[in-house]
Design a protein around this motif. Structure first.
Motif, short mmCIF file in Angstrom:
data_model
loop_
_atom_site.label_atom_id
_atom_site.label_comp_id
_atom_site.label_asym_id
_atom_site.label_seq_id
_atom_site.Cartn_x
_atom_site.Cartn_y
_atom_site.Cartn_z
N ASN A 76 -4.04 0.78 -11.39
CA ASN A 76 -5.38 1.04 -11.90
C ASN A 76 -6.02 1.99 -10.91
OD1 ASN A 76 -8.49 0.06 -11.45
ND2 ASN A 76 -7.95 0.40 -13.58
N VAL A 77 -6.37 3.18 -11.38
CA VAL A 77 -6.95 4.21 -10.53
C VAL A 77 -8.43 4.32 -10.86
CG1 VAL A 77 -6.85 6.65 -9.88
CG2 VAL A 77 -4.74 5.44 -10.53
N HIS A 78 -9.27 4.10 -9.87
CA HIS A 78 -10.72 4.11 -10.06
C HIS A 78 -11.32 5.26 -9.26
CE1 HIS A 78 -14.74 2.49 -10.73
NE2 HIS A 78 -14.97 2.68 -9.46
N THR A 79 -11.95 6.22 -9.95
CA THR A 79 -12.61 7.31 -9.23
C THR A 79 -13.87 6.75 -8.58
OG1 THR A 79 -13.83 8.00 -11.20
CG2 THR A 79 -11.75 9.13 -10.75
N LYS B 94 -13.01 -4.17 -1.79
CA LYS B 94 -11.65 -4.36 -1.28
C LYS B 94 -11.46 -5.78 -0.77
CE LYS B 94 -10.71 0.41 -0.27
NZ LYS B 94 -10.09 1.34 0.60
N THR B 95 -11.12 -6.66 -1.70
CA THR B 95 -10.85 -8.05 -1.33
C THR B 95 -9.36 -8.35 -1.38
OG1 THR B 95 -11.15 -8.74 -3.62
CG2 THR B 95 -13.08 -8.86 -2.16
N ALA B 96 -8.56 -7.42 -1.87
CA ALA B 96 -7.12 -7.64 -1.99
C ALA B 96 -6.37 -6.60 -1.17
CB ALA B 96 -6.70 -7.55 -3.45
N SER B 97 -5.15 -6.96 -0.77
CA SER B 97 -4.35 -6.04 0.04
C SER B 97 -3.74 -4.93 -0.79
CB SER B 97 -3.23 -6.83 0.74
OG SER B 97 -2.38 -7.41 -0.24
N ASN B 98 -3.79 -5.04 -2.12
CA ASN B 98 -3.17 -4.02 -2.95
C ASN B 98 -4.18 -3.00 -3.49
OD1 ASN B 98 -4.33 -5.90 -4.72
ND2 ASN B 98 -2.83 -5.49 -6.32
N ILE B 99 -5.25 -2.76 -2.74
CA ILE B 99 -6.20 -1.70 -3.08
C ILE B 99 -6.12 -0.64 -1.99
CG2 ILE B 99 -8.61 -1.08 -3.48
CD1 ILE B 99 -9.08 -3.94 -4.42
N VAL B 100 -5.82 0.60 -2.38
CA VAL B 100 -5.62 1.69 -1.44
C VAL B 100 -6.58 2.82 -1.81
CG1 VAL B 100 -3.95 3.37 -0.58
CG2 VAL B 100 -3.18 1.09 -1.22
N THR B 101 -7.23 3.41 -0.82
CA THR B 101 -8.06 4.59 -1.07
C THR B 101 -7.22 5.83 -0.78
OG1 THR B 101 -10.08 3.42 -0.49
CG2 THR B 101 -10.16 5.82 -0.38
N ILE B 102 -7.18 6.75 -1.74
CA ILE B 102 -6.41 7.99 -1.61
C ILE B 102 -7.37 9.15 -1.80
CG2 ILE B 102 -4.51 9.36 -2.55
CD1 ILE B 102 -3.30 6.69 -3.57
N SER C 187 0.81 -1.22 0.00
CA SER C 187 0.00 0.00 0.00
C SER C 187 0.85 1.28 0.00
CB SER C 187 -0.98 0.00 1.17
OG SER C 187 -0.28 -0.11 2.39
N GLU C 188 1.98 1.28 0.69
CA GLU C 188 2.84 2.47 0.71
C GLU C 188 3.42 2.75 -0.67
OE1 GLU C 188 3.69 5.31 2.47
OE2 GLU C 188 2.04 4.44 3.58
N SER C 189 3.86 1.71 -1.37
CA SER C 189 4.41 1.88 -2.72
C SER C 189 3.34 2.36 -3.69
CB SER C 189 5.01 0.57 -3.23
OG SER C 189 6.11 0.20 -2.45
N VAL D 238 -7.05 2.74 -5.64
CA VAL D 238 -5.91 2.43 -6.50
C VAL D 238 -5.45 1.00 -6.24
CG1 VAL D 238 -3.60 3.13 -7.24
CG2 VAL D 238 -5.18 4.86 -6.36
N THR D 239 -5.35 0.22 -7.31
CA THR D 239 -4.80 -1.13 -7.26
C THR D 239 -3.42 -1.08 -7.89
OG1 THR D 239 -7.01 -2.03 -7.61
CG2 THR D 239 -5.18 -3.54 -7.93
N GLY D 240 -2.44 -1.79 -7.30
CA GLY D 240 -1.09 -1.70 -7.84
C GLY D 240 -0.32 -3.00 -7.85
N TYR D 241 0.55 -3.11 -8.83
CA TYR D 241 1.46 -4.25 -8.97
C TYR D 241 2.84 -3.73 -9.35
CZ TYR D 241 -2.63 -7.27 -9.26
OH TYR D 241 -3.80 -7.93 -8.99
N TYR D 242 3.88 -4.35 -8.79
CA TYR D 242 5.21 -4.15 -9.33
C TYR D 242 5.24 -4.90 -10.65
CZ TYR D 242 6.52 -2.85 -4.57
OH TYR D 242 6.60 -2.26 -3.35
N PHE D 243 5.89 -4.30 -11.64
CA PHE D 243 5.94 -4.92 -12.96
C PHE D 243 7.37 -4.92 -13.47
CE2 PHE D 243 5.23 -4.32 -17.70
CZ PHE D 243 5.03 -5.67 -17.95
#
Length: 193
Positions: free
Chosen positions: A82-85, A93-101, A17-19, A110-115
């Motif tokens: 992936n940024v969702h307004t 929010k079923t995954a740990s990589n979804i952050v509300t900003i 989430s921090e990244s 925002v959902t995120g992956y290292y690529f």
């Protein structure tokens, strides 16, 4: 990146989430205010039948993704978001990589992956009839298909980026680099700046 083995094998690893938050804010402050190096226009192409249209689109999309990935492979430290307004709906929010900003203008999930594009095995697989089709194993594709979304790719080391907003569906913005040559495609073409 906490799990090097996972990212080496597939090219994708769930971001913490921090990244995710840090990358999103950097994209907003560094890339979002800059001038793109390249703009790719997505054309409306006619074909005799829907099947021929979709077939042409998928072939062009694969060639465009190949060209984009070729240029991205100059670095192995990307983060894909992936940024969702949240105007119309919220992400479940079923995954740990979804952050509300939340910022002054809006609130986004925002959902995120290292690529790591160097490790990503990108090959043609005819999976276009799968119900939840994502192009060839991309956890977050370059193109988003929701008007409330934006898909962002950010190179952590060189600060290059790719932005495709669902609210501007016919434009893909490249910051700090351009995709490799993909001339001859009907759906995708470079726009002169």
């Amino acid at each position: 990146m906490s799990n090097q083995l996972a990212i080496r094998s597939s090219g994708w690893e769930t971001a913490d989430s921090e990244s995710i938050k840090s990358a999103y804010l950097k994209i907003q402050s560094e890339i979002g205010i800059g001038t793109p190096q390249t703009i790719i226009q997505i054309n409306d192409v006619k074909a005799p039948t829907h099947a021929e249209h979709f077939g042409l689109y998928v072939r062009d999309l694969f060639a465009f993704y190949t060209a984009t990935l070729t240029s991205m492979r100059l670095s192995s430290q990307w983060i894909a978001l992936n940024v969702h307004t949240t105007y119309h709906s919220r992400m479940i929010k079923t995954a740990s990589n979804i952050v509300t900003i939340t910022n002054e203008e809006d609130e986004v999930d925002v959902t995120g992956y290292y690529f790591n594009p160097v490790a990503f095995n990108f090959e043609w697989i005819d999976n276009t009839l799968d119900p939840n089709w994502k192009p060839w194993g991309w956890k977050i594709p370059v193109l988003c298909d929701d008007p409330d979304d934006a898909n962002l790719f950010y190179d952590i080391t060189t600060h290059k980026g790719i932005i495709h907003q669902g609210s501007i569906p016919d434009r893909i913005f490249f910051y700090g680099f351009s995709p490799a040559d993909f001339s001859g495609l009907q759906f995708f073409e470079r726009v002169c700046l």
